[in-house]
Motif scaffolding. Sequence first.
Motif, PDB file in Angstrom:
ATOM      1  N   SER A 171       0.833  -1.207   0.000  1.00 33.57           N
ATOM      2  CA  SER A 171       0.000   0.000   0.000  1.00 33.57           C
ATOM      3  C   SER A 171       0.866   1.254   0.000  1.00 33.57           C
ATOM      4  N   ARG A 175       1.017   4.095  -2.929  1.00 32.02           N
ATOM      5  CA  ARG A 175       0.817   5.512  -2.618  1.00 32.02           C
ATOM      6  C   ARG A 175       1.986   6.341  -3.150  1.00 32.02           C
ATOM      7  N   GLU A 434      -5.207   3.573  -5.200  1.00 31.59           N
ATOM      8  CA  GLU A 434      -5.491   4.936  -4.739  1.00 31.59           C
ATOM      9  C   GLU A 434      -6.992   5.181  -4.647  1.00 31.59           C
ATOM     10  N   ARG A 437      -8.189   3.610  -1.522  1.00 34.32           N
ATOM     11  CA  ARG A 437      -7.744   4.371  -0.352  1.00 34.32           C
ATOM     12  C   ARG A 437      -8.638   5.583  -0.099  1.00 34.32           C
TER      13      ARG A 437
END
Length: 511
Positions: A171, A175, A434, A437
């Motif tokens: 993750s 990012r 993304e 997220r």
Amino acid sequence: MTSSLIRGRPRRAASHISVRVLHTVLGGFAGMVWLALPGMTAHGGAAAPATRAEHRPAASAAARSADEASTTDLVLPLAIGGAVGVLAGFGYVRHTRRARTRTATAPGTGAAPAAAPPLPELEERAAALLAEADDCVRVCREELGFAEALSGAAAVAPFARAVRDAEAELSAAFRMRQRYDDGVPEDEPARRHILAGIVGRCQEAGRRLDAEADAFDRLRGPDGGVGGALGIAEVRFRELTGGATAAEATLVELTGRYAPSATRAVTGHAEQATDRLFFATSRLNRAHQAADLGRGGPAARDLRAAEGATAQAATLLTAVDQRAAALSRAEDLLPAALTGAEAELAEAREAGADTARADGVLADVREEVASGRYDPLDALRRVVRAVVPLGAGRAGVLSAAALLVARDAADTAACFVATHRGAVGGTARTRLAEAQRLLVADAPGLLTAESLARSALDLAEQDARDRARDAMRHANDLTDAVLAGVLLDTGTPPAFGGPRTRARHGTTRPR
């Protein structure tokens, strides 16, 4: 150990140069001494030829003495000057060598650094590692589900923890890549540093999974625990076979109720799930046959391939149910969203905002709803996109509508990536990560999430088309399974683990 060896090499090279220069100095001195030797011999050894010299004329002796003195006077300054010159040359060579080492040697390594690869090459490598690490994590999640059904939640807890740790690394890498693709940072050295960080995160995610591979094999038992696992896989297979029939019926109902765009994203999912199940049943039969013959290794490989195919079939069928639920929810939410949007647009107009475009969108949506056959999700998405940018929709029904639309887009992209992971690259996966997220963001952030998810789907579909076109040149009966990610390029089913161990059940494990 390697770095210390590298640091030692320039010292040895420098010492060799020093020795060569020292040899030069000594050689110079030897030459000077050789030149001076006749004069020194003439003075120091005059007694030896004395008997012959006694019979020579005195004038000749005097002349010889003058010549010897002249030679000595000439050679000594030359010797001194030569020595000074050699020493000066030695000092110059040492100074030049040190200056070159300071400017051309990498600090802390003692070796000249290799030329840095071009930035596009680093970007390509980072994207490839992101895709590889993501595949490893996805496979490990699937394996955990089958292992838990066989051994229980407590037994798989350490492996679940390893997967969570790998997911955290991945993750962070996603990012970083998203920020990189957004142009942050701008200067090249910093961008190279970010790419190096992405590579490091992906490698760490793989290392954590690789570290648990042996223990996971022990959990599943000798030969992959074929006996008990086969029974579990067959039960799951039968459940999904019934699910494929139900999904087909659901799609027929949705197609008759809504506009074609409402079901386009899941059209064909039931057929794809059936194809995965057909592959699974053939592998289950092979696993049974191999197990009956006592060939545990081949049985375990076929079992894992069947498990991977059934997991993808489940993903495809779940997507149909998710789309049906999202359409129903959007249909229920749309009237309230239209009412809320009208109220918020009225406030925006009072604040001086231009709402003409948004008013037109709402009018079009109301007309479509009145027609009776429309796409509720698309209608809701258009309302949200028309109103939220005006500063409205920060809370209430429009926020709920934005979340529903964004989550549906993310689910659609996630299903495609999961069931075509053998063909999908790192960029599509980055956009999807993304988008997922941002599903906890506010309404404007949810708009971004929905856009990213749609971009992820577009990129993933393009990757799949490109890879399928390339694969057709060497197509065989395993091509579809490879493109789906059920099998690796070698025809080996992936196993729990990172890049180093994921193919261990089909080939000799690398050490």
